[in-house]
Design a protein around this motif. Structure first.
Motif, PDB file in Angstrom:
ATOM      1  N   ARG A  50       0.843  -1.199   0.000  1.00  0.00           N
ATOM      2  CA  ARG A  50       0.000   0.000   0.000  1.00  0.00           C
ATOM      3  C   ARG A  50       0.879   1.249   0.000  1.00  0.00           C
ATOM      4  N   PRO A  51       0.464   2.261  -0.724  1.00  0.00           N
ATOM      5  CA  PRO A  51       1.273   3.487  -0.808  1.00  0.00           C
ATOM      6  C   PRO A  51       1.574   4.128   0.547  1.00  0.00           C
ATOM      7  N   GLY A  52       0.597   4.144   1.439  1.00  0.00           N
ATOM      8  CA  GLY A  52       0.821   4.740   2.761  1.00  0.00           C
ATOM      9  C   GLY A  52       1.849   3.961   3.567  1.00  0.00           C
ATOM     10  N   HIS A  53       1.784   2.644   3.469  1.00  0.00           N
ATOM     11  CA  HIS A  53       2.753   1.798   4.176  1.00  0.00           C
ATOM     12  C   HIS A  53       4.156   1.986   3.588  1.00  0.00           C
ATOM     13  N   GLN A  54       4.216   2.082   2.272  1.00  0.00           N
ATOM     14  CA  GLN A  54       5.509   2.307   1.617  1.00  0.00           C
ATOM     15  C   GLN A  54       6.112   3.641   2.040  1.00  0.00           C
ATOM     16  N   ALA A  55       5.286   4.658   2.076  1.00  0.00           N
ATOM     17  CA  ALA A  55       5.775   5.993   2.453  1.00  0.00           C
ATOM     18  C   ALA A  55       6.293   6.001   3.888  1.00  0.00           C
ATOM     19  N   TYR A  56       5.548   5.372   4.799  1.00  0.00           N
ATOM     20  CA  TYR A  56       5.970   5.340   6.199  1.00  0.00           C
ATOM     21  C   TYR A  56       7.265   4.543   6.353  1.00  0.00           C
ATOM     22  N   ALA A  57       7.324   3.388   5.710  1.00  0.00           N
ATOM     23  CA  ALA A  57       8.513   2.543   5.815  1.00  0.00           C
ATOM     24  C   ALA A  57       9.735   3.259   5.236  1.00  0.00           C
ATOM     25  N   TYR A  58       9.543   3.930   4.109  1.00  0.00           N
ATOM     26  CA  TYR A  58      10.677   4.636   3.505  1.00  0.00           C
ATOM     27  C   TYR A  58      11.148   5.776   4.397  1.00  0.00           C
ATOM     28  N   GLN A  59      10.213   6.444   5.047  1.00  0.00           N
ATOM     29  CA  GLN A  59      10.576   7.511   5.994  1.00  0.00           C
ATOM     30  C   GLN A  59      11.420   6.933   7.130  1.00  0.00           C
ATOM     31  N   GLN A  60      11.058   5.753   7.603  1.00  0.00           N
ATOM     32  CA  GLN A  60      11.824   5.094   8.658  1.00  0.00           C
ATOM     33  C   GLN A  60      13.224   4.720   8.167  1.00  0.00           C
ATOM     34  N   VAL A  61      13.322   4.266   6.929  1.00  0.00           N
ATOM     35  CA  VAL A  61      14.639   3.957   6.340  1.00  0.00           C
ATOM     36  C   VAL A  61      15.522   5.192   6.383  1.00  0.00           C
ATOM     37  N   LEU A  62      14.974   6.320   5.994  1.00  0.00           N
ATOM     38  CA  LEU A  62      15.746   7.568   5.986  1.00  0.00           C
ATOM     39  C   LEU A  62      16.142   7.998   7.394  1.00  0.00           C
ATOM     40  N   ILE A  63      15.211   7.873   8.334  1.00  0.00           N
ATOM     41  CA  ILE A  63      15.492   8.288   9.717  1.00  0.00           C
ATOM     42  C   ILE A  63      16.614   7.449  10.313  1.00  0.00           C
ATOM     43  N   TRP A  64      16.495   6.117  10.219  1.00  0.00           N
ATOM     44  CA  TRP A  64      17.516   5.241  10.809  1.00  0.00           C
ATOM     45  C   TRP A  64      18.855   5.383  10.086  1.00  0.00           C
ATOM     46  N   GLY A  65      18.811   5.629   8.782  1.00  0.00           N
ATOM     47  CA  GLY A  65      20.045   5.863   8.041  1.00  0.00           C
ATOM     48  C   GLY A  65      20.733   7.139   8.499  1.00  0.00           C
ATOM     49  N   ARG A  66      19.923   8.149   8.784  1.00  0.00           N
ATOM     50  CA  ARG A  66      20.477   9.417   9.274  1.00  0.00           C
ATOM     51  C   ARG A  66      21.089   9.245  10.660  1.00  0.00           C
ATOM     52  N   PHE A  67      20.387   8.490  11.528  1.00  0.00           N
ATOM     53  CA  PHE A  67      20.948   8.208  12.843  1.00  0.00           C
ATOM     54  C   PHE A  67      22.313   7.550  12.713  1.00  0.00           C
ATOM     55  N   SER A  68      22.384   6.544  11.837  1.00  0.00           N
ATOM     56  CA  SER A  68      23.636   5.814  11.649  1.00  0.00           C
ATOM     57  C   SER A  68      24.739   6.730  11.126  1.00  0.00           C
ATOM     58  N   HIS A  69      24.403   7.510  10.121  1.00  0.00           N
ATOM     59  CA  HIS A  69      25.382   8.424   9.527  1.00  0.00           C
ATOM     60  C   HIS A  69      25.880   9.445  10.545  1.00  0.00           C
ATOM     61  N   ASP A  70      24.945  10.059  11.271  1.00  0.00           N
ATOM     62  CA  ASP A  70      25.323  11.067  12.259  1.00  0.00           C
ATOM     63  C   ASP A  70      26.165  10.480  13.387  1.00  0.00           C
ATOM     64  N   ALA A  71      25.786   9.289  13.850  1.00  0.00           N
ATOM     65  CA  ALA A  71      26.554   8.645  14.923  1.00  0.00           C
ATOM     66  C   ALA A  71      27.967   8.318  14.446  1.00  0.00           C
ATOM     67  N   GLU A  72      28.067   7.764  13.246  1.00  0.00           N
ATOM     68  CA  GLU A  72      29.388   7.415  12.730  1.00  0.00           C
ATOM     69  C   GLU A  72      30.259   8.649  12.564  1.00  0.00           C
ATOM     70  N   LYS A  73      29.682   9.716  12.049  1.00  0.00           N
ATOM     71  CA  LYS A  73      30.426  10.965  11.871  1.00  0.00           C
ATOM     72  C   LYS A  73      30.886  11.520  13.221  1.00  0.00           C
ATOM     73  N   THR A  74      29.975  11.559  14.177  1.00  0.00           N
ATOM     74  CA  THR A  74      30.294  12.090  15.502  1.00  0.00           C
ATOM     75  C   THR A  74      31.353  11.234  16.196  1.00  0.00           C
ATOM     76  N   PHE A  75      31.197   9.922  16.131  1.00  0.00           N
ATOM     77  CA  PHE A  75      32.143   9.029  16.797  1.00  0.00           C
ATOM     78  C   PHE A  75      33.523   9.101  16.147  1.00  0.00           C
ATOM     79  N   ASN A  76      33.576   9.285  14.829  1.00  0.00           N
ATOM     80  CA  ASN A  76      34.875   9.406  14.158  1.00  0.00           C
ATOM     81  C   ASN A  76      35.581  10.700  14.534  1.00  0.00           C
ATOM     82  N   GLU A  77      34.829  11.736  14.871  1.00  0.00           N
ATOM     83  CA  GLU A  77      35.426  13.006  15.278  1.00  0.00           C
ATOM     84  C   GLU A  77      35.865  12.974  16.739  1.00  0.00           C
TER      85      GLU A  77
END
Length: 76
Positions: A44-71
């Motif tokens: 369903r389009p609504g489920h896809q949109a929500y799931a994709y938003q979660q993909v972006l959020i968790w990816g951002r968490f990972s990216h930000d944590a890795e960047k911060t920890f490397n610094e």
């Protein structure tokens, strides 16, 4: 003797924090992959949109944590 004990405790704490940093990034990556699978399986389009938003959020968490920890100056 006290100074040696403090130094030893500090080294142990430092080791734990370094490992926790890695575990945190792995946790974020795990959730990103989980939501990516859900996004790919969603019909369903609504489920896809929500799931994709979660993909972006968790990816951002990972990216930000890795960047911060490397610094951080806790690297071995």
């Amino acid at each position: 003797l006290k100074a040696k004990a403090r130094w030893s405790r500090w080294q142990e704490e430092l080791s734990l924090v370094r490992h926790e940093m890695g575990w945190t990034i792995n946790w974020f990556n795990y959730h990103q992959n989980k939501w990516n699978r859900r996004w790919q399986q969603a019909t369903r389009p609504g489920h896809q949109a929500y799931a994709y938003q979660q993909v972006l959020i968790w990816g951002r968490f990972s990216h930000d944590a890795e960047k911060t920890f490397n610094e951080c100056e806790l690297k071995p």
